[in-house]
Design a protein around this motif. Sequence first.
Motif, mmCIF file in Angstrom:
data_model
loop_
_atom_site.group_PDB
_atom_site.id
_atom_site.type_symbol
_atom_site.label_atom_id
_atom_site.label_comp_id
_atom_site.label_asym_id
_atom_site.label_seq_id
_atom_site.Cartn_x
_atom_site.Cartn_y
_atom_site.Cartn_z
ATOM 1 N N UNK A 149 45.241 -34.702 53.507
ATOM 2 C CA UNK A 149 46.551 -35.314 53.306
ATOM 3 C C UNK A 149 46.606 -36.677 53.979
ATOM 4 N N UNK A 150 47.512 -37.530 53.456
ATOM 5 C CA UNK A 150 47.845 -38.812 54.075
ATOM 6 C C UNK A 150 49.378 -38.924 54.076
ATOM 7 N N UNK A 151 49.951 -39.374 55.172
ATOM 8 C CA UNK A 151 51.408 -39.560 55.251
ATOM 9 C C UNK A 151 51.722 -40.360 56.502
ATOM 10 N N UNK A 152 52.878 -41.025 56.502
ATOM 11 C CA UNK A 152 53.349 -41.672 57.727
ATOM 12 C C UNK A 152 54.694 -41.095 58.187
ATOM 13 N N UNK A 153 55.221 -40.106 57.425
ATOM 14 C CA UNK A 153 56.456 -39.389 57.758
ATOM 15 C C UNK A 153 57.622 -40.347 58.010
ATOM 16 N N UNK A 154 57.691 -41.385 57.180
ATOM 17 C CA UNK A 154 58.816 -42.305 57.219
ATOM 18 C C UNK A 154 59.505 -42.321 55.861
ATOM 19 N N UNK A 155 60.791 -42.631 55.854
ATOM 20 C CA UNK A 155 61.521 -42.761 54.600
ATOM 21 C C UNK A 155 61.257 -44.136 54.001
ATOM 22 N N UNK A 156 60.957 -44.147 52.716
ATOM 23 C CA UNK A 156 60.740 -45.410 52.030
ATOM 24 C C UNK A 156 62.009 -45.828 51.282
ATOM 25 N N UNK A 157 61.921 -46.904 50.564
ATOM 26 C CA UNK A 157 63.105 -47.473 49.939
ATOM 27 C C UNK A 157 63.796 -46.558 48.953
ATOM 28 N N UNK A 158 63.073 -45.621 48.360
ATOM 29 C CA UNK A 158 63.686 -44.702 47.392
ATOM 30 C C UNK A 158 64.349 -43.511 48.060
ATOM 31 N N UNK A 159 64.309 -43.474 49.408
ATOM 32 C CA UNK A 159 64.938 -42.369 50.126
ATOM 33 C C UNK A 159 64.050 -41.157 50.305
ATOM 34 N N UNK A 160 62.825 -41.218 49.832
ATOM 35 C CA UNK A 160 61.886 -40.105 49.939
ATOM 36 C C UNK A 160 60.858 -40.380 51.040
ATOM 37 N N UNK A 161 60.373 -39.301 51.625
ATOM 38 C CA UNK A 161 59.165 -39.364 52.417
ATOM 39 C C UNK A 161 57.988 -39.043 51.506
ATOM 40 N N UNK A 162 56.947 -39.845 51.556
ATOM 41 C CA UNK A 162 55.846 -39.706 50.598
ATOM 42 C C UNK A 162 54.614 -39.107 51.273
ATOM 43 N N UNK A 163 53.927 -38.224 50.536
ATOM 44 C CA UNK A 163 52.671 -37.630 50.986
ATOM 45 C C UNK A 163 51.655 -37.724 49.856
ATOM 46 N N UNK A 164 50.425 -37.945 50.225
ATOM 47 C CA UNK A 164 49.319 -37.975 49.275
ATOM 48 C C UNK A 164 48.380 -36.833 49.646
ATOM 49 N N UNK A 165 48.084 -35.969 48.658
ATOM 50 C CA UNK A 165 47.282 -34.773 48.921
ATOM 51 C C UNK A 165 46.112 -34.743 47.944
ATOM 52 N N UNK A 166 44.898 -34.624 48.495
ATOM 53 C CA UNK A 166 43.677 -34.522 47.671
ATOM 54 C C UNK A 166 43.208 -33.080 47.677
ATOM 55 N N UNK A 167 42.955 -32.525 46.491
ATOM 56 C CA UNK A 167 42.550 -31.121 46.375
ATOM 57 C C UNK A 167 41.129 -30.902 46.876
ATOM 58 N N UNK A 168 40.227 -31.800 46.567
ATOM 59 C CA UNK A 168 38.845 -31.745 47.067
ATOM 60 C C UNK A 168 38.152 -30.425 46.754
ATOM 61 N N UNK A 169 38.341 -29.910 45.545
ATOM 62 C CA UNK A 169 37.624 -28.711 45.130
ATOM 63 C C UNK A 169 38.222 -27.406 45.629
ATOM 64 N N UNK A 170 39.368 -27.436 46.295
ATOM 65 C CA UNK A 170 40.011 -26.204 46.741
ATOM 66 C C UNK A 170 40.508 -25.419 45.531
ATOM 67 N N UNK A 171 40.343 -24.110 45.575
ATOM 68 C CA UNK A 171 40.793 -23.252 44.485
ATOM 69 C C UNK A 171 42.264 -23.544 44.144
ATOM 70 N N UNK A 172 42.601 -23.507 42.837
ATOM 71 C CA UNK A 172 43.950 -23.883 42.400
ATOM 72 C C UNK A 172 45.030 -23.059 43.088
ATOM 73 N N UNK A 173 44.830 -21.749 43.169
ATOM 74 C CA UNK A 173 45.831 -20.905 43.816
ATOM 75 C C UNK A 173 45.926 -21.214 45.306
ATOM 76 N N UNK A 174 44.778 -21.372 45.946
ATOM 77 C CA UNK A 174 44.788 -21.709 47.372
ATOM 78 C C UNK A 174 45.432 -23.075 47.589
ATOM 79 N N UNK A 175 45.167 -23.996 46.670
ATOM 80 C CA UNK A 175 45.752 -25.320 46.804
ATOM 81 C C UNK A 175 47.282 -25.259 46.674
ATOM 82 N N UNK A 176 47.772 -24.471 45.741
ATOM 83 C CA UNK A 176 49.224 -24.316 45.585
ATOM 84 C C UNK A 176 49.839 -23.738 46.853
ATOM 85 N N UNK A 177 49.233 -22.695 47.390
ATOM 86 C CA UNK A 177 49.757 -22.089 48.630
ATOM 87 C C UNK A 177 49.690 -23.083 49.785
ATOM 88 N N UNK A 178 48.611 -23.879 49.827
ATOM 89 C CA UNK A 178 48.455 -24.853 50.905
ATOM 90 C C UNK A 178 49.537 -25.919 50.846
#
Length: 409
Positions: A149-178
């Motif tokens: 994951x990547x994040x700075x835990x700050x609110x941006x101009x749209x009012x959302x906090x943004x996170x970037x998540x890379x699956x990196x080959x993790x099983x789809x179900x495990x990725x959803x739970x994660x």
Amino acid sequence: MREHELRRRVVSEMHLRRWPQLSVPGKVLQWVLVVEKDERSAEAEYLDHMLPAPLDNPGAAHRSGQFAPGVSIAWERHSEGSSLALFAEGTDPDLTAAMGWATGLPGRIVRATSLTLVKDERAATRLLPKMNFNSDEIVSCMISGKARIWADFRLQGDGFGHLLVAQNGLDDRDFTRTVQRLQDLGNYRNKALLGLPEAQKNWPQLDDIEHKLADLADRLCAKTGRDDDLMSELSALSLQLSTVATSTGYRMSATRAYAQLVQERLEELQVQPLDGYASLNTFTKRRFQPAVRFCDALVVREQQLSERADRLGSLLRARIDTRIENQNAELMRSMERSSKLQLRLQQLVEGLSVVALSYYLLGLVQWGLRGFDGVDVERTLAILVVPTVLTMWIGVRVAKRRLLGSPEE
């Protein structure tokens, strides 16, 4: 066998928090709302147009459905509010209509997050410049063994906090739970932090109460001031402490419970730090845990001040009781002295009454003796003085005993 009326509700609780399997690449938008009791009916009516409740469970705490092709919705009711999540497929889905519908839900936003899901770190690297993260405050780490994951835990101009998540080959179900656990972590963190402003607002009031309690203790030790004035001040301070405890009790308990859930989610995510970046564990310890400890400190301090107020009250009541006992003892001694004085006065009166009665009786005898010739009145009276006095004394004693009882009684 009869079914318990809560059985199905209890069983359904075990399945409420499941997310649909996430699509990668994709996007997840989630809002966590605080909804008041009087807003629940309006919320249900608004949801019925898009996410009707199951016919067999009109009060369902979880609803899900399809908003448009490639865009699904999941809503869930919580004890303190609700959460709504939009799940979209593709790298740049059009969520304008779905977001417009979502903004009509009643409630106040506690957290709004936008998660961008990508296949691997290579795709994430291409997107990072567009995420507008503060480079000095990026948190990045591995979770669940493979995902990152990547994040700075700050609110941006749209009012959302943004996170970037890379699956990196993790099983789809495990990725959803994660990803769901990652969101739970942030949601619980924000809910826990709702107690911080409340603790900060009430801390100065505890400072004032502590100062007044110390002053009251000094005056109590120095024995200055009236007891009723001291007790009145102490009662007022105890009432203030009770008010603080009542107004903050629920929020502080909730903060403690949410903090425990945050810790559990951190353990479930199996965070692995990366060189050059702060991890979720580091961020939580540096930013979140001090706030939770401050809330705990408020509760502990309020309890300690209440105990001090109780001890001061016990000491003051003991002093008042001792003073009352001393006053009662002095009153009893005064009554005893008065009784002894009355007894002596009574004895004196009795003696005087014996003399008076004897005098008048001898006067009557004198008048009687003068009626006889040849009687030496003076000598006869002299002889009768002592027997008359003794007789009157014995008569008074007998009459007193008959009226009042024996001295032993």
